[in-house]
Design a protein around this motif. Structure first.
Motif, PDB file in Angstrom:
ATOM      1  N   ILE A  33      55.428 127.183  45.911  1.00 38.20           N
ATOM      2  CA  ILE A  33      55.436 126.049  44.994  1.00 38.20           C
ATOM      3  C   ILE A  33      56.632 125.168  45.337  1.00 38.20           C
ATOM      4  N   GLN A  34      56.374 123.906  45.628  1.00 34.16           N
ATOM      5  CA  GLN A  34      57.450 122.966  45.953  1.00 34.16           C
ATOM      6  C   GLN A  34      58.030 122.333  44.696  1.00 34.16           C
ATOM      7  N   ARG A  35      57.149 121.886  43.797  1.00 37.15           N
ATOM      8  CA  ARG A  35      57.619 121.278  42.540  1.00 37.15           C
ATOM      9  C   ARG A  35      56.478 121.257  41.530  1.00 37.15           C
ATOM     10  N   ILE A  36      56.885 121.190  40.279  1.00 35.82           N
ATOM     11  CA  ILE A  36      55.935 121.060  39.177  1.00 35.82           C
ATOM     12  C   ILE A  36      56.446 119.948  38.282  1.00 35.82           C
ATOM     13  N   LYS A  37      55.581 118.998  38.019  1.00 36.97           N
ATOM     14  CA  LYS A  37      55.900 117.923  37.083  1.00 36.97           C
ATOM     15  C   LYS A  37      55.027 118.121  35.854  1.00 36.97           C
ATOM     16  N   VAL A  38      55.654 118.079  34.675  1.00 37.65           N
ATOM     17  CA  VAL A  38      54.892 118.200  33.435  1.00 37.65           C
ATOM     18  C   VAL A  38      55.227 117.048  32.515  1.00 37.65           C
ATOM     19  N   PHE A  39      54.228 116.680  31.732  1.00 37.84           N
ATOM     20  CA  PHE A  39      54.389 115.638  30.739  1.00 37.84           C
ATOM     21  C   PHE A  39      53.741 116.130  29.458  1.00 37.84           C
ATOM     22  N   GLY A  40      54.459 115.990  28.360  1.00 37.25           N
ATOM     23  CA  GLY A  40      53.907 116.271  27.037  1.00 37.25           C
ATOM     24  C   GLY A  40      54.228 115.101  26.138  1.00 37.25           C
ATOM     25  N   GLU A  41      53.220 114.530  25.512  1.00 34.79           N
ATOM     26  CA  GLU A  41      53.432 113.400  24.600  1.00 34.79           C
ATOM     27  C   GLU A  41      54.437 113.825  23.532  1.00 34.79           C
ATOM     28  N   SER A  42      55.580 113.153  23.476  1.00 32.27           N
ATOM     29  CA  SER A  42      56.706 113.582  22.643  1.00 32.27           C
ATOM     30  C   SER A  42      56.387 113.606  21.149  1.00 32.27           C
ATOM     31  N   TYR A  44      53.787 114.858  19.989  1.00 33.84           N
ATOM     32  CA  TYR A  44      52.991 116.055  19.778  1.00 33.84           C
ATOM     33  C   TYR A  44      53.653 117.336  20.271  1.00 33.84           C
ATOM     34  N   MET A  45      54.420 117.252  21.365  1.00 26.87           N
ATOM     35  CA  MET A  45      54.896 118.500  21.955  1.00 26.87           C
ATOM     36  C   MET A  45      56.160 118.320  22.778  1.00 26.87           C
ATOM     37  N   ARG A  46      56.798 119.477  23.028  1.00 20.66           N
ATOM     38  CA  ARG A  46      57.895 119.588  23.982  1.00 20.66           C
ATOM     39  C   ARG A  46      57.432 120.618  25.010  1.00 20.66           C
ATOM     40  N   VAL A  47      57.578 120.297  26.278  1.00 24.22           N
ATOM     41  CA  VAL A  47      57.117 121.217  27.324  1.00 24.22           C
ATOM     42  C   VAL A  47      58.247 121.538  28.289  1.00 24.22           C
ATOM     43  N   LYS A  48      58.243 122.772  28.766  1.00 20.54           N
ATOM     44  CA  LYS A  48      59.198 123.218  29.773  1.00 20.54           C
ATOM     45  C   LYS A  48      58.429 124.034  30.797  1.00 20.54           C
ATOM     46  N   VAL A  49      58.866 123.923  32.035  1.00 16.71           N
ATOM     47  CA  VAL A  49      58.269 124.722  33.101  1.00 16.71           C
ATOM     48  C   VAL A  49      59.400 125.323  33.915  1.00 16.71           C
ATOM     49  N   ARG A  50      59.180 126.550  34.398  1.00 19.87           N
ATOM     50  CA  ARG A  50      60.168 127.230  35.237  1.00 19.87           C
ATOM     51  C   ARG A  50      59.447 127.865  36.410  1.00 19.87           C
ATOM     52  N   ILE A  51      59.897 127.539  37.616  1.00 17.38           N
ATOM     53  CA  ILE A  51      59.362 128.158  38.822  1.00 17.38           C
ATOM     54  C   ILE A  51      60.199 129.409  39.094  1.00 17.38           C
ATOM     55  N   PHE A  58      55.005 130.755  38.088  1.00 14.30           N
ATOM     56  CA  PHE A  58      55.710 129.850  37.183  1.00 14.30           C
ATOM     57  C   PHE A  58      55.371 130.188  35.735  1.00 14.30           C
ATOM     58  N   ASP A  59      56.238 129.720  34.829  1.00 11.75           N
ATOM     59  CA  ASP A  59      56.037 129.853  33.384  1.00 11.75           C
ATOM     60  C   ASP A  59      55.946 128.454  32.798  1.00 11.75           C
ATOM     61  N   LEU A  60      55.045 128.288  31.839  1.00 12.60           N
ATOM     62  CA  LEU A  60      54.903 127.028  31.118  1.00 12.60           C
ATOM     63  C   LEU A  60      55.039 127.331  29.633  1.00 12.60           C
ATOM     64  N   ASN A  61      55.948 126.629  28.966  1.00 12.47           N
ATOM     65  CA  ASN A  61      56.150 126.800  27.530  1.00 12.47           C
ATOM     66  C   ASN A  61      55.912 125.470  26.836  1.00 12.47           C
ATOM     67  N   VAL A 173      47.812 113.281  26.363  1.00 13.98           N
ATOM     68  CA  VAL A 173      48.522 114.233  25.528  1.00 13.98           C
ATOM     69  C   VAL A 173      49.406 115.137  26.380  1.00 13.98           C
ATOM     70  N   PHE A 174      48.848 115.614  27.505  1.00 20.09           N
ATOM     71  CA  PHE A 174      49.544 116.564  28.366  1.00 20.09           C
ATOM     72  C   PHE A 174      49.094 116.334  29.798  1.00 20.09           C
ATOM     73  N   ALA A 175      50.012 116.509  30.752  1.00 20.29           N
ATOM     74  CA  ALA A 175      49.659 116.441  32.173  1.00 20.29           C
ATOM     75  C   ALA A 175      50.578 117.374  32.947  1.00 20.29           C
ATOM     76  N   MET A 176      50.022 117.960  34.008  1.00 19.82           N
ATOM     77  CA  MET A 176      50.808 118.826  34.881  1.00 19.82           C
ATOM     78  C   MET A 176      50.331 118.645  36.316  1.00 19.82           C
ATOM     79  N   GLN A 177      51.288 118.493  37.230  1.00 24.09           N
ATOM     80  CA  GLN A 177      50.981 118.413  38.660  1.00 24.09           C
ATOM     81  C   GLN A 177      51.802 119.469  39.380  1.00 24.09           C
ATOM     82  N   ILE A 178      51.110 120.302  40.158  1.00 21.54           N
ATOM     83  CA  ILE A 178      51.755 121.358  40.937  1.00 21.54           C
ATOM     84  C   ILE A 178      51.561 121.029  42.410  1.00 21.54           C
TER      85      ILE A 178
END
Length: 192
Positions: A33-42, A44-51, A58-61, A173-178
């Motif tokens: 995994i080179q990178r993960i970009k996440v978006f959460g509409e503020s 509605y949510m807070r998002v965190k990702v850890r490689i 990876f973990d997604l919270n 609402v939410f987006a993730m690119q790996i």
């Protein structure tokens, strides 16, 4: 039998004291995994990702601060690849307008579907629509387990997913690119 140095290099344990065994005539996909970009509409949510350090997990919270209704949530999924030696990405497949709540209902009702996903993903909770305020986690998601070496080429892969509210005040609402690098290890050739 002639075995390449790269083949042995991939088999060497981290402490460099011994080799681990893999089946000698089996193709294997090595994923990083080179990178993960996440978006959460503020609103509605807070998002965190850890490689993870191994760069294959990876973990997604997600902390949902406002309930997401069950109406008009759709999921889009797209996978693109830039093969080694090429300058541009090409589309592998794309799924559009999947009823997200319908997908969750199917997932929750199907032991087979849950078994397939839990092989590589641990979900903290069964998620149902409407998605209530709370904390949701996807732990230890394994990119390598989701890639079969057959029919896959060496290159850079982009996996993109988004959840969109089609008839609401917000669009995405939410987006993730790996973005991952995939290298296929071929079995050693037999020189007999």
């Amino acid at each position: 039998m002639n075995i390449s140095a790269n083949y042995f290099h991939m088999c060497w344990l981290e402490d460099e004291s011994s080799f681990y065994e893999i089946e000698p005539y089996q193709k294997k996909a090595i994923v990083s995994i080179q990178r993960i970009k996440v978006f959460g509409e503020s609103r509605y949510m807070r998002v965190k990702v850890r490689i993870h350090e191994d760069r294959t997990h990876f973990d997604l919270n997600v902390r949902l601060v406002r309930q997401l209704g069950s109406n008009h949530l759709v999921m889009n999924v797209k996978v693109r690849v830039r093969p080694d030696g090429r300058a541009e990405f090409v589309r592998l497949f794309e799924l559009k307008r999947i009823n997200f709540c319908g997908f969750l209902s199917e997932y929750n009702a199907s032991p087979m579907l849950r078994m397939l996903f839990k092989k590589t993903v641990i979900l903290s909770d069964i998620i149902e629509c409407p998605i209530r305020v709370g904390n949701y986690s996807m732990l230890n998601a394994d990119m390598a387990e989701n890639i079969s070496p057959d029919g896959v080429q060496n290159g850079t892969y982009n996996f993109f997913t988004e959840i969109v509210e089609e008839s609401g005040e917000i669009a995405k609402v939410f987006a993730m690119q790996i973005t991952s690098i995939v290298h296929i290890i071929e079995p050693p050739e037999n020189d007999e």
